[in-house]
Design a protein around this motif. Structure first.
Motif, mmCIF file in Angstrom:
data_model
loop_
_atom_site.group_PDB
_atom_site.id
_atom_site.type_symbol
_atom_site.label_atom_id
_atom_site.label_comp_id
_atom_site.label_asym_id
_atom_site.label_seq_id
_atom_site.Cartn_x
_atom_site.Cartn_y
_atom_site.Cartn_z
ATOM 1 N N VAL A 100 -38.169 -19.881 -39.455
ATOM 2 C CA VAL A 100 -38.903 -18.752 -40.029
ATOM 3 C C VAL A 100 -39.772 -19.244 -41.189
ATOM 4 C CG1 VAL A 100 -38.673 -16.609 -41.321
ATOM 5 C CG2 VAL A 100 -37.238 -17.007 -39.307
ATOM 6 N N LEU A 117 -41.094 -18.983 -36.312
ATOM 7 C CA LEU A 117 -40.581 -17.677 -35.871
ATOM 8 C C LEU A 117 -41.148 -16.618 -36.803
ATOM 9 C CD1 LEU A 117 -36.797 -18.318 -35.042
ATOM 10 C CD2 LEU A 117 -38.732 -18.062 -33.468
ATOM 11 N N PRO A 118 -41.312 -15.405 -36.304
ATOM 12 C CA PRO A 118 -41.852 -14.335 -37.145
ATOM 13 C C PRO A 118 -40.995 -14.106 -38.376
ATOM 14 C CG PRO A 118 -41.773 -13.659 -34.842
ATOM 15 C CD PRO A 118 -41.067 -14.956 -34.937
ATOM 16 N N ALA A 152 -39.559 -15.896 -30.200
ATOM 17 C CA ALA A 152 -40.851 -16.058 -30.856
ATOM 18 C C ALA A 152 -41.715 -14.802 -30.729
ATOM 19 C CB ALA A 152 -41.584 -17.262 -30.269
ATOM 20 N N THR A 153 -41.616 -14.131 -29.573
ATOM 21 C CA THR A 153 -42.521 -13.001 -29.358
ATOM 22 C C THR A 153 -41.921 -11.663 -29.778
ATOM 23 O OG1 THR A 153 -41.769 -12.661 -27.094
ATOM 24 C CG2 THR A 153 -43.574 -14.202 -27.416
ATOM 25 N N ARG A 154 -40.628 -11.510 -29.606
ATOM 26 C CA ARG A 154 -40.011 -10.246 -29.997
ATOM 27 C C ARG A 154 -38.623 -10.539 -30.551
ATOM 28 N NH1 ARG A 154 -38.627 -4.557 -28.832
ATOM 29 N NH2 ARG A 154 -40.547 -3.827 -27.901
ATOM 30 N N THR A 201 -40.020 -11.476 -39.677
ATOM 31 C CA THR A 201 -39.078 -10.359 -39.557
ATOM 32 C C THR A 201 -37.819 -10.740 -38.789
ATOM 33 O OG1 THR A 201 -40.185 -9.648 -37.546
ATOM 34 C CG2 THR A 201 -40.922 -8.650 -39.606
ATOM 35 N N THR A 202 -37.800 -11.939 -38.248
ATOM 36 C CA THR A 202 -36.676 -12.354 -37.410
ATOM 37 C C THR A 202 -35.341 -12.205 -38.130
ATOM 38 O OG1 THR A 202 -38.105 -13.984 -36.364
ATOM 39 C CG2 THR A 202 -35.722 -14.245 -36.070
ATOM 40 N N GLY A 238 -42.857 -20.884 -40.158
ATOM 41 C CA GLY A 238 -43.776 -20.067 -39.384
ATOM 42 C C GLY A 238 -43.585 -20.229 -37.890
#
Lengths: 214, 214
Positions: free
Chosen positions: A149, A154-155, A203-205, A157-158, A152
């Motif tokens: 995270v 991973l988002p 990574a995407t959601r 908000t993870t 960068g």
DNA sequence: CGCAATTTACATTCATGTATGTATGCTTTT
DNA sequence: AAAAGCATACATACATGAATGTAAATTGCG
């Protein structure tokens, strides 16, 4: 033949561990009689009681013999972690599955642990070790996700706690089910797409934990 | 108290099933003595042998009582499948996890199945039923994924076989591990983000099986 | 009264742990 | 260097308890 040299005694111990793994797998840990293990190892029951206090200790030894490689992987992880944390997680997962796919003994061990064993009070020490190992593993992986995270990868908000538990569950499930039917698909080949699929999901959601739910 | 009316006999049977579930969880299936089950149910051992042939049959009955709700979900699935197949998969997964999160008996059952039971020859009928159920479930879900590919909900390159096995492993792992520590996180709340994370992975980077690997 | 439901009593099997036997390797002493 | 002494690495034998399945006895319902 009665008395053996020290190396031969070690060989006996190894034979007992190998025999135990087989018999555990065939009959289940609880229904396994130590006489069977001894017979398969080519000794008598007395030999077992020399090397191990009882069946629980034998089982523990069998488990520890098998879980060693995984621990080594984790040790590696903390060292080389900084550069590309997500790739490290990926590599860890792949190596674990590859180890399972390639080593018959590892398959036998996880078959026993997942499907041929009852984790009750009498196996308390094994359970305690399992819990400790799992906690350590989860903590390590969560740290890697935290770094991912930060990088960068991973988002922001993870929820790395959930991401970690999800990955762990995924690994456990893959091993748990694949061991039941090793012929259903080639794990050595499919491990990569399977792992990458989950990581892509992260990574995407990424999972986002509502407040007070963990 | 000796003779009961028919409904009372059924009540006895239910009491035995409930007692068995508890004792199985506490002592493991193999170490469970039927006398304990009887005592917990408020009857004697003989009553068990009236209702069930032996411990294996009792265990089978305990399992079947618990797996019924899941089967109902699958029956639904094949009907309403056409419209939005991916949402159906999602709903199935969520309902299974929700069922686990909310029902203590379901938790107990999966705790027994995952951690307190040895699947050996003597439980062959249960294993056979498990295998059949799993195969049916996997086949159903794979069909849904196939439809999702057809709908354009998933990339055309998606290996639906791997996707199915991956999801199944994920579910198994989540249940397997969460039951060990129900307090670690709120499954009822986290089920949704966890499932959506995996499904997102499927959509963005679906597993692609190399030739001859499955 | 006959059968359903359950209890009680019994015989059998079986694995465990322990106690003891024993011979050989190892070590130390002279 | 050789022999004695001790610990090691098992084998054998035994006693014990525990759980199982069955058979017989019991009692209340239809």
């Amino acid at each position: 033949m009665v008395k053996k040299t020290r190396v031969e005694a070690l060989a006996t111990r190894e034979a007992l561990l190998a025999a135990a793994l087989q018999v555990f797998r065939e009959r289940g840990v609880t229904r396994t009689r130590l006489s069977d293990v001894a017979e398969r190892a080519g000794v008598t029951r007395g030999a077992i009681y020399w090397h191990f206090k009882d069946k629980a200790e034998l089982f523990q030894a069998v488990c520890e013999r098998g879980t060693l490689p995984v621990e080594a992987l984790l040790a590696q992880a903390s060292l080389n972690a900084q550069r590309d944390p997500l790739a490290m997680v990926r590599q860890l997962a792949l190596m674990a599955l590859t180890q399972l796919a390639q080593h018959a003994d590892t398959q036998a061990m996880f078959d026993v642990i997942f499907h041929k064993c009852e984790f009750t009070a009498e196996l308390a020490p094994v359970v305690a070790k399992n819990d400790a190992d799992r906690a350590a593993c989860l903590s390590q992986v969560q740290q890697l996700f935290d770094q991912a995270v930060a990088c960068g990868q991973l988002p922001p908000t993870t929820d790395t706690f959930l991401a970690t538990h999800g990955l762990h569950a995924y690994m456990v499930g893959l091993m748990h089910e694949w061991v039941l039917n090793p012929e259903s698909y080639d794990l050595a080949v499919c491990a990569e797409p399977l792992i990458d699929c989950y990581l892509a999901g992260l990574a995407t959601r990424p999972p986002i934990c509502p407040p007070d739910a963990g």
